[in-house]
Design a protein around this motif. Structure first.
Motif, PDB file in Angstrom:
ATOM      1  N   ARG A   6       0.894  -1.146   0.083  1.00 27.38           N
ATOM      2  CA  ARG A   6      -0.053  -0.055   0.096  1.00 27.38           C
ATOM      3  C   ARG A   6       0.606   1.015  -0.127  1.00 27.38           C
ATOM      4  O   ARG A   6       1.926   1.303   0.688  1.00 27.38           O
ATOM      5  N   PRO A   7       0.430   2.434  -0.718  1.00 25.19           N
ATOM      6  CA  PRO A   7       1.350   3.519  -0.615  1.00 25.19           C
ATOM      7  C   PRO A   7       0.902   4.125   0.840  1.00 25.19           C
ATOM      8  O   PRO A   7       0.187   3.843   1.389  1.00 25.19           O
ATOM      9  N   PRO A   8       2.122   4.889   1.504  1.00 25.32           N
ATOM     10  CA  PRO A   8       2.068   5.394   2.933  1.00 25.32           C
ATOM     11  C   PRO A   8       0.656   6.426   3.079  1.00 25.32           C
ATOM     12  O   PRO A   8       0.170   7.036   2.058  1.00 25.32           O
ATOM     13  N   ARG A   9       0.249   6.293   3.922  1.00 22.59           N
ATOM     14  CA  ARG A   9      -0.986   7.356   4.223  1.00 22.59           C
ATOM     15  C   ARG A   9      -0.415   8.370   5.253  1.00 22.59           C
ATOM     16  O   ARG A   9      -0.029   8.065   6.253  1.00 22.59           O
ATOM     17  N   TRP A  10      -0.662   9.659   4.784  1.00 24.86           N
ATOM     18  CA  TRP A  10      -0.106  10.800   5.678  1.00 24.86           C
ATOM     19  C   TRP A  10      -1.070  10.717   7.030  1.00 24.86           C
ATOM     20  O   TRP A  10      -0.408  11.432   7.987  1.00 24.86           O
ATOM     21  N   TYR A  11      -2.216  10.410   6.983  1.00 22.78           N
ATOM     22  CA  TYR A  11      -3.130  10.596   8.147  1.00 22.78           C
ATOM     23  C   TYR A  11      -2.727   9.925   9.329  1.00 22.78           C
ATOM     24  O   TYR A  11      -3.196   9.868  10.378  1.00 22.78           O
ATOM     25  N   ALA A  12      -1.940   8.718   8.925  1.00 23.07           N
ATOM     26  CA  ALA A  12      -1.610   7.762  10.148  1.00 23.07           C
ATOM     27  C   ALA A  12      -0.328   8.269  10.913  1.00 23.07           C
ATOM     28  O   ALA A  12      -0.024   7.836  12.084  1.00 23.07           O
ATOM     29  N   ILE A  13       0.579   9.221  10.367  1.00 22.05           N
ATOM     30  CA  ILE A  13       1.264  10.066  11.055  1.00 22.05           C
ATOM     31  C   ILE A  13       0.933  10.519  12.375  1.00 22.05           C
ATOM     32  O   ILE A  13       1.642  10.170  13.461  1.00 22.05           O
ATOM     33  N   PRO A  14      -0.083  11.443  12.686  1.00 17.16           N
ATOM     34  CA  PRO A  14      -0.359  11.880  13.839  1.00 17.16           C
ATOM     35  C   PRO A  14      -0.966  10.839  15.090  1.00 17.16           C
ATOM     36  O   PRO A  14      -0.612  10.984  16.025  1.00 17.16           O
ATOM     37  N   VAL A  15      -1.461   9.808  14.465  1.00 17.23           N
ATOM     38  CA  VAL A  15      -1.883   8.822  15.117  1.00 17.23           C
ATOM     39  C   VAL A  15      -0.798   8.203  16.056  1.00 17.23           C
ATOM     40  O   VAL A  15      -0.828   8.084  17.318  1.00 17.23           O
ATOM     41  N   ARG A  16       0.000   7.688  15.184  1.00 14.74           N
ATOM     42  CA  ARG A  16       1.374   7.018  15.964  1.00 14.74           C
ATOM     43  C   ARG A  16       2.242   7.961  16.656  1.00 14.74           C
ATOM     44  O   ARG A  16       2.425   7.479  17.583  1.00 14.74           O
ATOM     45  N   VAL A  17       2.447   9.291  16.155  1.00 16.11           N
ATOM     46  CA  VAL A  17       3.079  10.242  16.845  1.00 16.11           C
ATOM     47  C   VAL A  17       2.549  10.321  18.548  1.00 16.11           C
ATOM     48  O   VAL A  17       3.080  10.286  19.497  1.00 16.11           O
ATOM     49  N   LEU A  18       1.145  10.488  18.375  1.00 24.14           N
ATOM     50  CA  LEU A  18       0.379  10.862  19.756  1.00 24.14           C
ATOM     51  C   LEU A  18       0.168   9.652  20.504  1.00 24.14           C
ATOM     52  O   LEU A  18       0.627   9.377  21.731  1.00 24.14           O
ATOM     53  N   LEU A  19       0.273   8.521  19.854  1.00 23.53           N
ATOM     54  CA  LEU A  19       0.386   6.940  20.678  1.00 23.53           C
ATOM     55  C   LEU A  19       1.602   6.747  21.308  1.00 23.53           C
ATOM     56  O   LEU A  19       1.874   6.715  22.587  1.00 23.53           O
ATOM     57  N   VAL A  20       2.749   7.014  20.451  1.00 22.27           N
ATOM     58  CA  VAL A  20       3.992   6.791  20.843  1.00 22.27           C
ATOM     59  C   VAL A  20       4.184   8.099  22.240  1.00 22.27           C
ATOM     60  O   VAL A  20       4.909   7.621  23.004  1.00 22.27           O
ATOM     61  N   THR A  21       3.901   9.055  21.952  1.00 24.32           N
ATOM     62  CA  THR A  21       4.302  10.294  22.814  1.00 24.32           C
ATOM     63  C   THR A  21       3.295   9.942  24.177  1.00 24.32           C
ATOM     64  O   THR A  21       4.053  10.167  25.119  1.00 24.32           O
ATOM     65  N   PHE A  22       2.519   9.437  24.114  1.00 24.71           N
ATOM     66  CA  PHE A  22       1.421   9.068  25.403  1.00 24.71           C
ATOM     67  C   PHE A  22       2.185   8.154  26.107  1.00 24.71           C
ATOM     68  O   PHE A  22       2.133   8.130  27.315  1.00 24.71           O
ATOM     69  N   ILE A  23       2.278   7.098  25.227  1.00 18.46           N
ATOM     70  CA  ILE A  23       3.063   5.901  26.244  1.00 18.46           C
ATOM     71  C   ILE A  23       4.290   6.256  26.654  1.00 18.46           C
ATOM     72  O   ILE A  23       4.792   5.978  27.937  1.00 18.46           O
ATOM     73  N   GLY A  24       5.218   6.994  25.937  1.00 17.92           N
ATOM     74  CA  GLY A  24       6.457   7.211  26.407  1.00 17.92           C
ATOM     75  C   GLY A  24       6.242   8.227  27.637  1.00 17.92           C
ATOM     76  O   GLY A  24       7.028   8.342  28.602  1.00 17.92           O
ATOM     77  N   THR A  25       5.288   9.188  27.569  1.00 20.61           N
ATOM     78  CA  THR A  25       5.083  10.228  28.845  1.00 20.61           C
ATOM     79  C   THR A  25       4.877   9.648  30.069  1.00 20.61           C
ATOM     80  O   THR A  25       5.198   9.744  31.111  1.00 20.61           O
ATOM     81  N   LEU A  26       3.720   8.503  29.842  1.00 18.17           N
ATOM     82  CA  LEU A  26       3.342   7.543  30.900  1.00 18.17           C
ATOM     83  C   LEU A  26       4.701   6.877  31.623  1.00 18.17           C
ATOM     84  O   LEU A  26       4.555   6.787  32.940  1.00 18.17           O
ATOM     85  N   ILE A  27       5.328   6.414  30.708  1.00 23.27           N
ATOM     86  CA  ILE A  27       6.747   5.549  31.333  1.00 23.27           C
ATOM     87  C   ILE A  27       7.520   6.491  31.980  1.00 23.27           C
ATOM     88  O   ILE A  27       7.920   6.105  33.029  1.00 23.27           O
TER      89      ILE A  27
END
Length: 103
Positions: A6-27
């Motif tokens: 599949r070609p890359p989707r730009w709208y997946a970037i904010p979802v992954r960034v916010l998820l990684v940020t949230f988990i990293g901040t909690l840890i």
């Protein structure tokens, strides 16, 4: 013949960034809180006073988590944008090679 990716989707970037940020901040909050509690207990035992656990939350864990969260946000955003651009370029190259191989 392998399936075409599949070609890359730009709208997946904010979802992954916010998820990684949230988990990293909690840890980082959890680890800094643990270190803050241990430090508060040790300091209060050395001074022979009751430990004030609000210091561990307000003065140690929360500022540390905020700084770590902002750093994680910037790094995750930069890495995801770089990954998106590389994937987009590779998908275009694969499409070019595939059209030349067929025709």
């Amino acid at each position: 013949m392998p399936p075409t990716p599949r070609p890359p989707r730009w709208y997946a970037i904010p979802v992954r960034v916010l998820l990684v940020t949230f988990i990293g901040t909690l840890i980082s909050f959890a680890v800094s809180l643990l270190i803050g509690i241990i430090g508060t207990v040790i300091i209060s035992a050395l001074r022979h006073v009751q430990p004030n656990m609000t210091v561990a939350y307000r003065m140690i864990a929360l500022p540390t988590a905020l700084v770590a969260g902002s750093i994680i946000l910037m790094l995750a955003l930069a890495m995801e944008i770089r990954h998106y651009r590389q994937s987009k370029t590779l998908a275009a190259l694969e499409a070019l090679v595939d059209t030349r191989a067929r025709g």
